[in-house]
Enzyme design. Structure first.
Site, mmCIF file in Angstrom:
data_model
loop_
_atom_site.group_PDB
_atom_site.id
_atom_site.type_symbol
_atom_site.label_atom_id
_atom_site.label_comp_id
_atom_site.label_asym_id
_atom_site.label_seq_id
_atom_site.Cartn_x
_atom_site.Cartn_y
_atom_site.Cartn_z
ATOM 1 N N LYS A 1 11.629 34.731 -16.627
ATOM 2 C CA LYS A 1 11.676 33.961 -17.740
ATOM 3 C C LYS A 1 10.989 34.799 -18.813
ATOM 4 C CE LYS A 1 13.744 30.792 -15.960
ATOM 5 N NZ LYS A 1 15.119 31.258 -15.620
ATOM 6 N N GLU B 1 4.248 29.472 -24.952
ATOM 7 C CA GLU B 1 4.863 29.424 -26.295
ATOM 8 C C GLU B 1 4.445 28.016 -26.970
ATOM 9 O OE1 GLU B 1 9.355 30.187 -24.841
ATOM 10 O OE2 GLU B 1 9.069 27.806 -24.778
ATOM 11 N N HIS C 1 14.096 16.111 -16.296
ATOM 12 C CA HIS C 1 14.888 17.423 -16.186
ATOM 13 C C HIS C 1 15.980 17.448 -15.446
ATOM 14 C CE1 HIS C 1 11.559 18.940 -18.527
ATOM 15 N NE2 HIS C 1 10.709 18.689 -17.497
ATOM 16 N N ARG D 1 25.284 31.031 -13.607
ATOM 17 C CA ARG D 1 26.168 30.389 -12.565
ATOM 18 C C ARG D 1 27.254 29.292 -13.343
ATOM 19 N NH1 ARG D 1 21.576 27.173 -12.605
ATOM 20 N NH2 ARG D 1 22.044 25.414 -13.694
HETATM 21 C C1 MV4 Z 1 10.415 23.669 -24.060
HETATM 22 C C2 MV4 Z 1 10.104 22.347 -24.892
HETATM 23 C C3 MV4 Z 1 9.584 22.391 -25.937
HETATM 24 N N1 MV4 Z 1 9.014 23.378 -26.446
HETATM 25 N N2 MV4 Z 1 9.659 24.613 -24.836
HETATM 26 C C4 MV4 Z 1 12.719 21.822 -20.322
HETATM 27 C C5 MV4 Z 1 13.650 22.605 -19.461
HETATM 28 C C6 MV4 Z 1 13.500 24.131 -19.741
HETATM 29 N N3 MV4 Z 1 14.612 24.739 -19.706
HETATM 30 C C7 MV4 Z 1 12.949 24.261 -21.083
HETATM 31 N N4 MV4 Z 1 12.311 22.756 -21.410
HETATM 32 C C8 MV4 Z 1 11.760 22.584 -22.415
HETATM 33 N N5 MV4 Z 1 11.160 23.664 -22.992
HETATM 34 C C9 MV4 Z 1 9.084 24.575 -25.790
HETATM 35 N N6 MV4 Z 1 8.671 25.799 -26.144
HETATM 36 C C10 MV4 Z 1 10.639 21.234 -24.230
HETATM 37 C C11 MV4 Z 1 11.528 21.272 -23.203
HETATM 38 C C12 MV4 Z 1 11.803 20.084 -22.559
HETATM 39 C C13 MV4 Z 1 13.480 19.826 -22.456
HETATM 40 C C14 MV4 Z 1 14.327 20.517 -22.752
HETATM 41 C C15 MV4 Z 1 15.647 20.340 -22.587
HETATM 42 C C16 MV4 Z 1 16.161 19.072 -22.086
HETATM 43 C C17 MV4 Z 1 15.050 18.056 -21.657
HETATM 44 C C18 MV4 Z 1 13.634 18.407 -22.068
HETATM 45 C C19 MV4 Z 1 12.705 17.526 -21.687
HETATM 46 C C20 MV4 Z 1 11.398 17.921 -21.899
HETATM 47 C C21 MV4 Z 1 11.193 18.878 -22.132
#
Ligand code: MV4
Length: 446
Positions: free
Chosen positions: A116, A200, A235, A292
Site C-alpha cells: 500500500k 493517514e 469490510h 483482478r
Molecule cells: C479509510 C477510511 C477512512 N479514512 N481510510 C476500508 C477498506 C480499505 N480499502 C480502506 N478502508 C477505509 N479506509 C481513511 N483514511 C475508511 C475505510 C473504511 C471503509 C471503506 C470502504 C468501505 C467500507 C469501509 C468501512 C470502514 C472503513
C-alpha cells in the site's frame, strides 16, 4: 486467440469465466477440490482435473497442482478469477516461466499495488489525490505520535501489506495512539507476515466508490465508470450499484482520469479497479487498487454493455483495446445483491443441502450462481452462493425490479441473506440514496 484456458477458481466466478470462454470458442479446463466434485463449474467445463483435498491450501492455492493440471491438459493460459491466487505475483511469475499466460497484470504491477505504501507513492507521482499521510512506513511509537499530530486527529493506522480493510486502527487522540500503534503492528505481522504500518487522516462516513479500468499490452487504458460499494458489513460488500448516486458527469470524469493515470503509473495491462473514498463534499481520495476481476464487475457490464472477462482475455492474448473512452456510455442503473449461505440476522455461515431452488428471471434480471436443487453447499470456502443483478432505466426501477426478483428467488434447505436484501430494498435511506459505509451498522441496530 487462446485455444484452451484453465480456470484456477471455483464457484460462480469459475462459471462466469467458462461462459465467456464458450462464447469466444475457447476450450475450458476446470480444476476442483475433492469437496467440489458436484460443483457446476466442473460439469460445464470441457475438461476437469481434481487438484487436491478440500482445504484451499491443498487445492485452490496449490500452485504445483494447478500448474501440473495446466501442463497435463495443454492449457495455454490460466484465469485466476478473484481471491485465491489472483493477486499473487509469485504465481504470475511461475505461470510465465512455465510458458503459460497468466490472465492478469504483470507480477511487477501486482507487487507495486499489493504494497500500500508503494501504491501511494506510485499514484502521487501522477497527481492522483490521496489523503494526507505518511510517505513511508512508520516504525516507532514516538515517530507515530509526531506524524499523527502533524496530520491531525482522527487518524487511521493501516498495514502496508494489508488491504480490504483488514488490520486498520482508527485513533481519535494522541493518548490512544501508542496502544493502537503497537496492536496494529502485531496484527499486521500475524495477518500479513509484515509488521509495517503507515498513518493517514481518517475520513468519517465516506462513500466507497471504485473505478473499473481496462488496459491492453500496447499502453492503452480506458475506464468504465464507477461502482458504489458503500453498503458493506465488516469490510464485506453486500450490495453494489452503478452508477453511484453521488457522481455527477464531472466527478466521474475526474475520478476516471485519476484511475487511468494511476493504471498508467504502474504500466497496468489488464482489467483492474481503483478504490476511492468520497467524502461529504465530494472530494475523492485513492485508497488501493485491486489487480483482478472483482465480484461486483457485473453491474459495470450491465450499464456499459462491455463483457469485462472477454476484454481481460483479449488483452492477455495481446489484442489491442477495441473501445476508446468515447465509446463508453453509461446506460440506466444496475444493482447487485450478494446472496450468501448465511443466517440473515447473525451472518453466521449456513452450509447444507439445497432442497429446492428457483432463480428469478424476466427483463433485466441476471443470476450468476453455481448452485442447484440437491446441491450441498460445502463449509470450506466463502459463503457466496449467487449474485442477483438487475438492470433498469432508473435507480427507482432497478430497486423495484430487485425487490420483485428477490421475492421470486427460492433457496430452500439452507439459510441465505435474501431476507436481509429484501429489508434493504424497502429501506427509506437506501431508496433515497442516503448511503455511506456505516449504513449496515445503522440498519442492524434498528
Ligand atoms: C479509510 C477510511 C477512512 N479514512 N481510510 C476500508 C477498506 C480499505 N480499502 C480502506 N478502508 C477505509 N479506509 C481513511 N483514511 C475508511 C475505510 C473504511 C471503509 C471503506 C470502504 C468501505 C467500507 C469501509 C468501512 C470502514 C472503513
Amino acid at each position: 486467440m487462446f485455444h484452451k484456458i484453465l480456470i484456477a477458481n471455483r464457484g460462480e466466478i469459475a462459471l462466469r469465466i467458462i461462459r465467456t470462454c464458450k462464447e469466444m470458442g475457447i476450450k475450458t479446463v476446470a480444476v476442483y477440490s475433492s469437496a467440489d466434485s458436484e460443483s457446476l463449474h466442473v460439469k460445464l467445463a470441457d475438461e476437469s482435473v481434481c487438484i487436491g483435498p478440500a482445504p484451499s491450501l491443498s487445492s485452490y492455492l496449490n500452485i504445483n497442482a494447478i500448474i501440473s493440471a495446466a501442463e497435463l491438459t495443454d492449457a495455454e493460459a490460466i484465469h485466476p478469477g478473484y481471491g485465491f491466487l489472483s493477486e499473487n505475483p509469485r504465481f504470475a511469475e511461475i505461470c510465465e516461466k512455465c510458458g503459460i499466460t497468466f490472465i492478469g497484470p504483470t507480477a511487477e504491477s501486482m507487487r507495486i499495488m499489493g504494497d500500500k505504501i508503494s501504491a501511494r507513492q506510485a499514484v502521487i507521482k501522477v497527481g492522483v489525490p490521496i489523503l494526507p499521510g505518511t510517505k513511508e512506513g512508520v516504525h516507532d511509537v514516538n515517530e507515530a505520535v509526531k506524524v499523527a499530530k502533524e496530520i491531525g486527529f482522527p487518524v487511521i493506522i493501516k498495514a502496508t501489506a494489508g488491504g480490504g480493510g483488514r488490520g486498520m486502527k482508527i485513533v481519535h487522540s494522541p493518548a490512544a495512539l501508542p496502544n493502537a500503534f503497537m496492536t496494529a503492528r502485531t496484527e499486521a505481522q500475524t495477518g500479513f507476515g509484515n509488521p509495517e504500518v503507515y498513518i493517514e487522516r481518517y475520513c468519517e462516513n465516506p462513500r466507497h466508490v471504485e473505478i473499473q479500468v481496462l488496459a491492453d499490452k500496447h499502453g492503452n487504458v480506458i475506464h468504465l465508470g464507477e461502482r458504489d460499494c458503500s453498503i458493506q458489513r465488516r469490510h464485506q460488500k453486500v450490495i453494489e450499484e452503478a452508477p453511484s448516486t453521488v457522481t455527477t458527469p464531472e466527478l466521474r470524469k475526474a475520478m476516471g482520469e485519476a484511475a487511468v493515470a494511476a493504471a498508467k503509473a504502474v504500466n497496468y495491462n489488464s482489467v483492474g479497479t481503483m478504490e476511492f473514498l468520497v467524502d461529504k463534499n465530494n472530494n475523492f481520495y485513492f485508497m488501493e487498487m485491486n489487480t483482478r476481476v472483482q465480484v461486483e464487475h457485473p453491474v459495470t457490464e450491465m450499464v456499459t454493455g462491455v463483457d469485462i472477462v472477454k476484454e481481460q482475455i483479449r488483452s492477455a492474448f495481446g489484442e489491442k483495446l477495441r473501445y476508446t473512452q468515447d465509446d463508453i456510455k453509461i446506460k440506466g442503473h444496475s444493482i447487485e445483491c450478494r446472496i450468501n449461505a448465511e443466517d440473515s440476522v447473525k451472518f453466521t455461515p449456513c452450509p447444507g443441502k439445497i432442497t429446492d431452488h428457483h432463480t428469478p428471471g424476466g427483463l433485466g434480471v441476471r443470476v450468476d450462481s453455481f448452485v442447484y436443487t440437491n446441491y450441498s453447499v460445502v463449509p470450506h470456502y466463502d459463503s457466496l452462493i449467487a449474485k442477483l443483478i438487475v438492470h433498469a432505466d432508473t435507480r427507482d426501477e432497478a430497486i423495484k425490479r430487485m425487490a420483485r426478483a428477490l421475492d421470486e428467488y427460492i433457496v430452500d434447505g439452507i439459510k441465505t441473506t435474501i431476507p436481509f436484501h429484501k429489508r434493504i430494498m424497502a429501506n427509506k435511506d437506501f431508496i433515497e440514496g442516503n448511503i455511506d459505509t456505516s449504513f449496515i451498522e445503522r440498519l442492524v441496530l434498528e
